[in-house]
Design a protein around this motif. Structure first.
Motif, PDB file in Angstrom:
ATOM      1  N   THR A 207      -1.514  -2.817  -6.248  1.00 43.33           N
ATOM      2  CA  THR A 207      -0.265  -2.116  -5.920  1.00 43.33           C
ATOM      3  C   THR A 207       0.896  -3.098  -6.018  1.00 43.33           C
ATOM      4  OG1 THR A 207      -0.617  -2.573  -3.566  1.00 43.33           O
ATOM      5  CG2 THR A 207      -1.394  -0.458  -4.397  1.00 43.33           C
ATOM      6  N   CYS A 208       1.909  -2.744  -6.796  1.00 43.20           N
ATOM      7  CA  CYS A 208       3.075  -3.618  -6.964  1.00 43.20           C
ATOM      8  C   CYS A 208       4.231  -2.801  -7.531  1.00 43.20           C
ATOM      9  CB  CYS A 208       2.767  -4.802  -7.872  1.00 43.20           C
ATOM     10  SG  CYS A 208       2.075  -4.340  -9.470  1.00 43.20           S
TER      11      CYS A 208
ATOM     12  N   TRP B 242      -7.224  -2.540  -9.810  1.00 42.52           N
ATOM     13  CA  TRP B 242      -5.871  -2.022  -9.603  1.00 42.52           C
ATOM     14  C   TRP B 242      -5.171  -2.828  -8.515  1.00 42.52           C
ATOM     15  CZ3 TRP B 242      -4.204   2.511 -12.263  1.00 42.52           C
ATOM     16  CH2 TRP B 242      -5.208   3.124 -13.036  1.00 42.52           C
TER      17      TRP B 242
ATOM     18  N   GLU C  35       6.033   3.630 -11.321  1.00 40.69           N
ATOM     19  CA  GLU C  35       5.929   4.413 -10.091  1.00 40.69           C
ATOM     20  C   GLU C  35       6.069   5.917 -10.372  1.00 40.69           C
ATOM     21  OE1 GLU C  35       9.050   3.704  -7.348  1.00 40.69           O
ATOM     22  OE2 GLU C  35      10.655   3.950  -8.809  1.00 40.69           O
TER      23      GLU C  35
ATOM     24  N   ARG D  83      -2.932   5.017  -2.744  1.00 35.84           N
ATOM     25  CA  ARG D  83      -4.035   4.092  -2.435  1.00 35.84           C
ATOM     26  C   ARG D  83      -4.850   4.627  -1.256  1.00 35.84           C
ATOM     27  NH1 ARG D  83      -6.072  -1.215  -1.892  1.00 35.84           N
ATOM     28  NH2 ARG D  83      -6.381  -1.848   0.273  1.00 35.84           N
TER      29      ARG D  83
ATOM     30  N   LEU E 206       2.922   7.206  -5.652  1.00 37.32           N
ATOM     31  CA  LEU E 206       2.557   5.994  -6.380  1.00 37.32           C
ATOM     32  C   LEU E 206       3.775   5.082  -6.490  1.00 37.32           C
ATOM     33  CD1 LEU E 206       0.018   4.987  -8.089  1.00 37.32           C
ATOM     34  CD2 LEU E 206       1.295   5.778 -10.078  1.00 37.32           C
ATOM     35  N   THR E 207       3.669   3.862  -5.919  1.00 37.73           N
ATOM     36  CA  THR E 207       4.793   2.928  -5.997  1.00 37.73           C
ATOM     37  C   THR E 207       4.738   2.050  -7.241  1.00 37.73           C
ATOM     38  OG1 THR E 207       3.563   1.306  -4.674  1.00 37.73           O
ATOM     39  CG2 THR E 207       5.009   2.830  -3.491  1.00 37.73           C
TER      40      THR E 207
ATOM     41  N   ALA F  46       0.833  -1.201   0.000  1.00 36.35           N
ATOM     42  CA  ALA F  46       0.000   0.000   0.000  1.00 36.35           C
ATOM     43  C   ALA F  46       0.870   1.255   0.000  1.00 36.35           C
ATOM     44  CB  ALA F  46      -0.916   0.002   1.223  1.00 36.35           C
ATOM     45  N   ASP F  47       0.389   2.312  -0.648  1.00 33.99           N
ATOM     46  CA  ASP F  47       1.135   3.557  -0.753  1.00 33.99           C
ATOM     47  C   ASP F  47       0.186   4.732  -0.499  1.00 33.99           C
ATOM     48  OD1 ASP F  47      -0.379   3.770  -3.078  1.00 33.99           O
ATOM     49  OD2 ASP F  47       1.233   3.060  -4.360  1.00 33.99           O
TER      50      ASP F  47
ATOM     51  N   ARG G 200       1.624   0.179 -10.255  1.00 31.78           N
ATOM     52  CA  ARG G 200       0.320  -0.470 -10.323  1.00 31.78           C
ATOM     53  C   ARG G 200       0.265  -1.442 -11.508  1.00 31.78           C
ATOM     54  NH1 ARG G 200      -0.258   1.955  -6.263  1.00 31.78           N
ATOM     55  NH2 ARG G 200      -2.016   3.192  -5.481  1.00 31.78           N
TER      56      ARG G 200
END
Length: 507
Positions: free
Chosen positions: A229-230, A227, A202, A165, A208-209, A161-162, A211
């Motif tokens: 997060t990755c 979506w 990112e 999100r 934002l890391t 999570a970032d 997506r």
């Protein structure tokens, strides 16, 4: 259970066309069937899904054998389907080849088999549980959004999570800065055209890391997006799980839409009964989940420039979004007006409801509204008429004016009714006011304005003269001259009241 007419209307939004209908559209549909054995006579049902049919004739034949009222099949041969369906006495609906059987079956089963449960208040399938399941399969936090980037569900997992999100979940929608970023990177355009998952690099500036995103689609229609997060692109089994998950989300969204559509129809029908008047008004209020007690009717119109229908439908969608317990009012569409029954007495609460609706609509939408007076359930038809009249007042006022409420605007409403009666030819064509008006027109006198000023000043010559900008003696002189034109009995209070009404009605 639903009626055939309802099935036709709902499925029309999914690329399904009615080729012919030799049975009444009021036919009740209670069951759904597919041909699973070589002996079609072994199964029977009202709605036949012709999975695997090689021709229109074969599909309709299977349906006729199963004694079905309607058959659904993939195809575009509308003329042939109409001819065969009419001959066999089976309604034929042609499904867009881009819509899969799994998606269509989910909608049809939801409509036909779960219709009664939905009408009694059952909500849509739990997308949050699906988001949790998908997060476990892909190894990252998941959010499910609709076409407007509004959050429909999200996983409880915080893996990867970032800040982006967190902002999206707290705001129930992706922030505008993120949407602008995705537009610049071509993400929105990609989702509109492609089904394969896409990796979004990112962007530390926007929190934002990284997506992975995939479109959620039903046939050719984009329903939303999923979506994850990755930090790096998903590959192998995890990427496959995301793609498969998007198809499952599409099925859930289709069924949720069908459920919501049914709930709106039931709600709309009940609200119409209240607005038109019904002997069991208290029972209808209870079925709508509203508290017993005073309520108001709010009448709303919405349009974008000269286009009225699209904005009105959008307003209805926003007014009926959410579960019944999460919404203060209950709404319906009638003609070009959205009506909402809102419980409670305070005018402020009704205006806050209008403001919230206006805020939820696009900036270019113009909204006008009228608020009826408080009424018991059995008297809501009167509140509806008051709301309509207040709406007409609001439409005649400058943009940005506060929506009028009957409590504060009853005098304007009364004058509006009197003017409407006058325009219908019910104002007296003879009498003191009519005589003075003709004299003013023929001789360029100012008797009618003088009479109005004197009556409004309650006989105070100085005040009447101030209103007209003339000396009090001028008022006195004109009054004497008026007596020579018509029978002007200013000493009779009833005649003074009648003249005030006549002046107001014919203003």
């Amino acid at each position: 259970m639903i009626r055939l007419d309802r099935l036709v209307n709902v499925l029309g939004g999914y690329g399904v066309r009615l080729a012919c209908c030799p049975v009444p559209r009021s036919t009740e549909l209670r069951s759904v069937v597919m041909r699973e054995t070589d002996d079609a006579r072994a199964v029977g049902g009202d709605v036949f899904l012709a999975v695997g049919a090689e021709s229109v004739a074969q599909a309709v034949g299977w349906a006729a054998t199963a004694k079905a009222a309607v058959v659904l099949l993939h195809g575009e041969a509308e003329r042939e389907a109409a001819a065969v369906g009419e001959a066999e006495g089976v309604a034929v609906m042609l499904v867009d080849p881009a819509v899969s059987w799994s998606q269509l079956a989910g909608v049809v089963y939801g409509l036909v088999l779960e219709g009664r449960e939905t009408e009694s208040g059952r909500g849509p399938t739990d997308l949050f549980a699906l988001a949790d399941s998908l997060a476990g399969a892909v190894g990252g936090s998941v959010t499910i959004e609709d076409r407007q980037a509004r959050v429909l569900a999200y996983s409880s997992s915080q893996q990867g999570a970032d800040p982006a999100r967190l902002d999206t979940i707290l705001g129930r929608q992706a922030p505008q800065r993120l949407r602008d970023l995705f537009d610049r990177r071509g993400v929105s355009a990609y989702l509109a055209s492609y089904d394969e998952p896409l990796f979004v690099e990112e962007d530390p500036e926007h929190g934002l890391t990284g997506r992975m995103v995939v479109a959620v689609r039903a046939g050719r229609e984009l329903l939303g997006s999923v979506w994850v997060t990755c930090g790096v692109p998903l590959t192998g089994a995890r990427c496959t799980a995301l793609a498969d998950g998007a198809r499952t989300v599409a099925l859930h969204l289709l069924r949720s839409r069908a459920s919501a559509d049914l709930e709106r129809q039931v709600e709309s029908d009940l609200v119409i009964r209240l607005l038109e008047g019904t002997a069991d008004a208290a029972t209808v209020v209870s079925r709508l989940g509203l508290p017993q007690g005073p309520a108001r009717v709010i009448a709303v119109r919405a349009h974008i420039a000269a286009e009225r229908h699209a904005a009105l439908l959008l307003a209805f969608d926003r007014a009926t979004t959410g579960f019944g317990w999460s919404r203060p009012g209950r709404s319906t569409l009638s003609g070009t007006t959205l009506y909402t029954v809102l419980p409670g007495e305070p005018v402020g609460a009704a205006r806050e409801w209008v403001t919230a609706l206006r805020t939820a609509l696009p900036a270019q939408v113009t909204v006008t509204a009228g608020i009826g007076g408080t009424a018991a359930a059995a008297d809501l038809p009167a509140s509806r008429q008051e709301a309509d009249e207040c709406l007409a007042l609001h439409e005649a006022r400058p943009p940005g004016a506060v929506p009028p409420a009957y409590d504060e605007s009853w005098d304007d409403i009364l004058l509006q009714r009197l003017r409407a009666a006058a325009r219908a030819g019910r104002a007296p064509a003879r009498g003191p006011v009519a005589d003075l008006r003709r004299h003013d027109r023929d001789h360029a006198t100012h008797y009618v304005p003088t009479l109005r000023a004197w009556l409004e000043a309650q006989g105070d010559l100085a005040q009447a003269g101030e209103r007209l900008g003339v000396h009090p003696n001028t008022i006195r002189y004109r009054l004497r001259k008026m007596v020579e034109v018509t029978a002007l009995d200013l000493d009779d209070p009833r005649k003074r009241l009648a003249m005030i009404i006549d002046l107001a009605a014919t203003d």
